[in-house]
Each structure stands twice: as C-alpha cells, then as structure tokens.
Design a protein around this motif. Structure first.
Motif, PDB file in Angstrom:
ATOM      1  N   LEU A 167       0.864  -1.180   0.000  1.00 27.08           N
ATOM      2  CA  LEU A 167       0.000   0.000   0.000  1.00 27.08           C
ATOM      3  C   LEU A 167       0.901   1.230   0.000  1.00 27.08           C
ATOM      4  O   LEU A 167       1.536   1.550   1.015  1.00 27.08           O
ATOM      5  CB  LEU A 167      -0.915   0.005   1.230  1.00 27.08           C
ATOM      6  N   VAL A 179      -4.059   2.377   8.673  1.00 24.24           N
ATOM      7  CA  VAL A 179      -3.922   1.037   8.090  1.00 24.24           C
ATOM      8  C   VAL A 179      -3.764  -0.002   9.197  1.00 24.24           C
ATOM      9  O   VAL A 179      -4.374  -1.081   9.152  1.00 24.24           O
ATOM     10  CB  VAL A 179      -2.722   0.983   7.113  1.00 24.24           C
ATOM     11  N   VAL A 207      -9.642  -2.041   1.390  1.00 21.27           N
ATOM     12  CA  VAL A 207      -8.737  -0.899   1.253  1.00 21.27           C
ATOM     13  C   VAL A 207      -9.352   0.155   0.336  1.00 21.27           C
ATOM     14  O   VAL A 207      -9.320   1.362   0.631  1.00 21.27           O
ATOM     15  CB  VAL A 207      -7.357  -1.351   0.732  1.00 21.27           C
ATOM     16  N   ILE A 224      -2.074   0.431  -4.925  1.00 18.83           N
ATOM     17  CA  ILE A 224      -1.744  -0.863  -4.327  1.00 18.83           C
ATOM     18  C   ILE A 224      -0.966  -1.684  -5.349  1.00 18.83           C
ATOM     19  O   ILE A 224      -1.342  -1.732  -6.522  1.00 18.83           O
ATOM     20  CB  ILE A 224      -3.016  -1.645  -3.945  1.00 18.83           C
TER      21      ILE A 224
END
Length: 404
Positions: free
Chosen positions: A204, A288, A330, A374
């Motif tokens: 990420l 995250v 995400v 990503i």
C-alpha cells in the motif's frame, strides 16, 4: 558475456528484487563493514508482478578512462565509500579466481574501468527497500561481468545491509554472525519462493516522498540512544527468529502474521525510543494498522498482517483466498479520488462486494487519497540475467541510452 569486438565492450544487464523484512534489521555493530546487532528475515518480492525492482547494466572496456555510475538518469559520485567497497571486493574476488587458474575469468577485464547504469522502477529512499535492490543488482551484475561466482551476499551487505537478503529468492534470513571481519554475516535462503504459493503480498503506497531521516543515520542514533533497541537485539529477536523460521517451514499463517506485526510495532517503538525520536509512520499508516486489526477482529482470526519498514508505506501479507475482499476493504476505506483503474497494479485481483456487516464492524471513516495505489504481488526469485540486448541501459559508446 556479450562483447562488441570493435569497441572491446563487455556489457551485462541484470535485475534484482526488493525484499521486505518480517523480522527487522535496525542497528549496526560495525558501521564500515555493515554488521548488524541482530539477525533478520525477509520475503523477496516477485520482480514480474510487484513493479519493485532495480535494473542495472555494467559495461567494461579498455577505452574507459574512469569508473562512472548513473542512477535514475543522473550521474552520481562513484567514489562513495559503500560503492567503492562493493567494486573493490568484486575485483579482488575476480583477481583471486584468475590467480587460481579459473578459465572463465576474463583477465583483460580485471584492469578495465566500468560504466554502471542503474534504474529503480519505484521511488528511491521512500522506505521501499530501494538500496537493497540497488546494491544486490550492482553486485550481481558486476559478478557476471568479472566472472565471479559463489557467496555474494557478504559483498552486497557492504553496500547496504538488507541488500544481502535480495541475493536470494523466497524467504531469506540474514545471519548476524560473530566474527569481527564479517565473513560469517551473510544471507541464507530459508525456503524458496515456491514453498508457500498461497501467500500474497499487497504493498500500500502511502507516500513516494523521500523519508525525513535516512536509515543509516536513524540506525546510528538508535544504537547510541535507545535502551529498547539493545533489549530487542539481545532478548527478543533471537527467539523471534526461531519462531518465524518455524512458521515459514510449516506455512503457519497465524504465527507468521502475528510475529510480523509485533516485530514491525517493536521496530517503530525503538524509533520512538530513539532521542530525538524518529517518526516514519504517518496518520495514514496508523489508520492502516487500525484497519487490519479491526478486520481481523471481525473474523475472530488473523487473516491479514501489516509490516512497515523505515517509511509510511504498508506491506500487507495475507493468503490467496482473502486477497479480493481485503483489496476491496482498502478501496472502500481509502478510496482513490480519480483513476480507479490505476489504483491496483501487479497481479490482477477480481472485484468483489463487501457486506454491510463487515463495513459497519470496521467502522472507520473513509479517507480519500490516503493511499496512492496498491501493488499486488507474491514471493519471487532472486537476481537474474536480462537476456534481451535491447534492454541494456548503456549504448555501444558506454553511455546511458536516452530512454534509460
């Protein structure tokens, strides 16, 4: 070794991968030889899918007046100490093989200067292990030019410590060693990249900016000021290394994931324990971490794990069956503002729909543009030769191609 007989130009191009540590290396007991205060373990990422690799071309010719190096389109100082350590050691090993009568060593090349051109296809000095891939690629390519074989992780370690782990594919440990000369501080493959095919990696990318405190200076300050770092090296990491190697051997994802997260947390705790403190994580990084724990809590099992190197970018480990849903998680909580099609790179991931129950259970407010993109990938092999001459970064004159 390809050779242009007219110009007597020997040229080799290779590529090398990034590795991401799950048991972290932080702190040296010898700055010059780059000897660590603890062992470490990493996963080598696949060059084809992860878009995280270094490509290096080395040319050797009697017509070159001096050694030169170009990095990402810019000529750099070839006299930099760590670069010189690697070049000097490769040349020493080549001379030794020649004196031992090894037939495949090009005796003429031993006295020639080299031109080196290296390109990262990802941000440099952003906490994405650019120096590891870079020095591994440099050493591997130079070894092919000079006819050097055998244990090269000790050489690449002298450029960047974690580079020694990028000399192998799959799961790799860097054994700290005990000897003062560093000859026993080397990398060793724990399992090949084919060992755990279900394991997947999601990078990420939070920020591609250069990190505020470089790893070299950060480590030195931590060694000088952090009591937690000494406790970690002496009392925590030795047991964790054994547990992590066992988890890898057994493909025990729960153990692997929890050790990975705990070690990442402790690494960044030592950065905070450093004086003045070092802050590599940012607000998105912390979100995250929170997201991962809430996701795992929802399922009452450890399905995903995070780790952060010296930067804000998260590396997520999970299993194949969880990739589609977690990528969608995400995307939901860090929605891209535009260009949704470019948000996911690497191995394709099918679209899926999240349940309202899962979204409510996680219960976080979405942050637009928190994550740039990503990269979907998996474990992969170590450095390799690039066979196609059209991919050389140097031209027949030994200077960088305009496209390099």
């Amino acid at each position: 070794m390809p050779e242009d007989s007219g110009n007597k130009l020997t040229m080799v191009t290779c590529s090398a991968p990034v590795n991401i540590a799950v048991i972290k290396y932080w702190g040296k007991r010898d700055e010059e030889l780059i000897l660590p205060i603890n062992s470490s373990l990493s996963v080598t990422l696949h060059q084809d899918q992860c878009l995280l690799k270094t490509t290096t071309t080395v040319a050797c010719s009697r017509s070159f007046q001096e050694d030169r190096i170009w990095l990402n389109d810019k000529e750099e100082d070839i006299t930099q100490a760590r670069l010189q350590s690697c070049l000097r050691e490769i040349r020493r090993l080549a001379r030794k093989r020649h004196s031992d009568g090894e037939a495949d060593v090009d005796a003429a090349a031993l006295s020639h200067k080299v031109h080196i051109c290296s390109v990262n296809n990802f941000p440099t000095a952003a906490g994405l292990a650019s120096s590891a891939a870079g020095y591994a690629c440099l050493v591997y390519t130079m070894s092919r030019v000079m006819g050097v074989e055998g244990e090269l992780s000790v050489v690449s370690r002298q450029g960047s410590g974690s580079a020694c782990r990028s000399m192998y594919g799959g799961f790799v440990q860097w054994i700290m060693g005990q000897q003062g000369d560093g000859k026993d501080s080397l990398a060793q493959q724990v399992e090949p990249e084919t060992h755990w095919p279900e394991l997947r990696v999601l990078v990420l990318v939070v920020s591609a900016e250069r990190k505020p405190v470089g790893s070299t200076s950060g480590m030195q300050t931590s060694v000088e000021t952090s009591s937690l770092l000494k406790h970690r090296a002496d009392s925590v990491v030795p047991a964790r290394m054994k547990e992590m190697i066992e988890a890898v051997h057994k493909r025990d994802f729960t153990a692997f994931a929890e050790l990975t997260m705990k070690d990442s947390n402790q690494f960044h705790a030592t950065c905070l324990d450093t004086y003045p403190p070092i802050f590599y994580l940012n607000d998105v990084s912390h979100r995250v971490i929170n997201l991962v724990h809430r996701y795992n809590r929802h399922y009452r099992e450890t399905r995903v794990a995070y780790t952060f190197d010296a930067g804000p970018n998260a590396v997520i480990y999970t299993l194949q069956q969880n990739v589609e849903e977690f990528v969608q998680v995400v995307k939901h909580f860090f929605p891209p503002e535009t260009n949704g099609g470019q948000f996911l790179k690497g191995i394709p991931v099918a679209l899926t729909t999240l349940s309202e129950e899962l979204k409510q259970s996680i219960g976080m407010e979405p942050v637009v543009k928190g994550i740039s993109y990503i990269i979907s990938t998996k474990a992969g092999p170590g450095p390799r030769l690039v066979e196609d001459p059209s991919e050389h970064l140097l031209g027949s004159d030994g200077l960088p191609n305009k496209s390099a």
